[in-house]
Scaffold this active site. Sequence first.
Site, short mmCIF file in Angstrom:
data_model
loop_
_atom_site.label_atom_id
_atom_site.label_comp_id
_atom_site.label_asym_id
_atom_site.label_seq_id
_atom_site.Cartn_x
_atom_site.Cartn_y
_atom_site.Cartn_z
N CYS A 67 0.82 -1.22 0.00
CA CYS A 67 0.00 0.00 0.00
C CYS A 67 0.85 1.26 0.00
CB CYS A 67 -0.93 0.00 1.21
SG CYS A 67 -1.96 1.48 1.30
N ARG A 73 -0.13 4.56 2.97
CA ARG A 73 -0.04 4.27 4.41
C ARG A 73 0.20 5.46 5.32
NH1 ARG A 73 4.17 -0.42 4.71
NH2 ARG A 73 4.58 -0.09 2.49
N TRP A 88 -9.27 5.54 -0.22
CA TRP A 88 -9.79 6.14 -1.46
C TRP A 88 -8.91 5.66 -2.60
CZ3 TRP A 88 -8.38 9.30 2.75
CH2 TRP A 88 -7.04 9.72 2.75
N GLU A 144 -5.19 3.10 -10.45
CA GLU A 144 -5.84 1.80 -10.22
C GLU A 144 -6.99 1.62 -11.20
OE1 GLU A 144 -6.26 2.71 -5.68
OE2 GLU A 144 -6.19 0.53 -5.93
N1 ARG Z 1 -6.92 -1.87 -7.12
C1 ARG Z 1 -8.23 -2.12 -6.59
C2 ARG Z 1 -9.29 -1.63 -7.57
O1 ARG Z 1 -8.97 -1.06 -8.57
C3 ARG Z 1 -8.45 -1.46 -5.25
C4 ARG Z 1 -7.41 -1.79 -4.18
C5 ARG Z 1 -7.44 -0.87 -2.99
N2 ARG Z 1 -7.16 0.47 -3.36
C6 ARG Z 1 -7.15 1.54 -2.53
N3 ARG Z 1 -6.89 2.70 -3.04
N4 ARG Z 1 -7.39 1.41 -1.26
O2 ARG Z 1 -10.46 -1.74 -7.34
#
Ligand code: ARG
Length: 357
Positions: free
Chosen positions: A62, A65, A227, A232
Amino acid sequence: MMIEEAISFITQFYEETNQSSTKRNERLKAIKQEIIEKGYYRHTKEELTFGARLAWRNSNRCIGRLFWESLKVQDARDIQNEAEFLNAITSHVENATNGGRIIPYITIFAPSFEAPPKIYNNQLIRYAGYEKIGDPSEKSVTHLAEHLGWRGDHTNFDVLPLIYQFPNHPIRYYEYPKSLILEVPIRHSEFPKIEQLNLKWYAVPIISNMDLKIGGITYPTAPFNGWYMVNEIAVRNYLDSFRYNLMEPLAQAMNFSNLKNSSFNKDRVLVEINDAVYQSFKNTGVSMVDHLTAAKQFEKFEATEHAHHRKVTGKWSWLAPPLSPTLTANYHHGYDNTMHETNFYYKKNESSGCPFH
Ligand code: ARG
């Protein structure tokens, strides 16, 4: 051994929270006694809260953090029935969404020795994956939902129902009220055709397929969220060839007709869709961080940890963002991927979580 893990966690808890060693020794004695009598022990609310935050701080993958201490912990260990369970889940979604100003949040149900309700979803909110449309990574959960009688609308973005089971009860599903789920339609101010692709994404990623382990006790049902970091969604969920695989439609919407490798247009698509997702979240008032800011925040996390004489562990391949990684400091040094025990763990041998596949 539970006892050793308990001792190490409790000792860390008392140390980091500056509590007296007399109190610590009393607590350790009580825990040892409890483990001898029952085979397990029960965390106090304070231990549970600290443990969940520590598990986040120890999450090597992560990049977010820095904010570990702000995690809001909802103690749901005493939930007995389905109505209370669904209420805890919907409150989590609502409180964490917080109208767009997302709050890092975890809801912790009973530990494994008390047989908690089980959640079959990978995330509380996720889009169904069908043969040709939707999110391919959710195909098996979608099959399970359909097996249970759920029918989606067969769009690219059908929110899956919550799939859960109480011990000695059948698996059931629950469809969230539409108003509970905050979603963001994707637009780009300079590429109006992107809007016509009708892309969207949900606001809050709430991981629900990992075990939380604190001081030798496993909490198998403990959905948690932060968030989104923009990549991602924009880099991985939209552009991975085994996910939404949107390179071609996006390139068309941006009028990049030449997708030859050496034209660099694939790279341009990547940059612009990140811009689009970020603008869209911000314009909708939903929390999101870009990768360069997230990496800066991670540097700050490293500095604070060092100031507390703690070593930061991490997984390089996850901490280097998938867009312009070399622009971040993380890229340029290695990380020790040792895993501290209090942590979040992938569940073993049930990656799909689905009993029928
Ligand atoms: N990578 C995942 C997704 O696209 C989410 C993982 C957690 N991500 C976060 N920013 N807490 O759905």
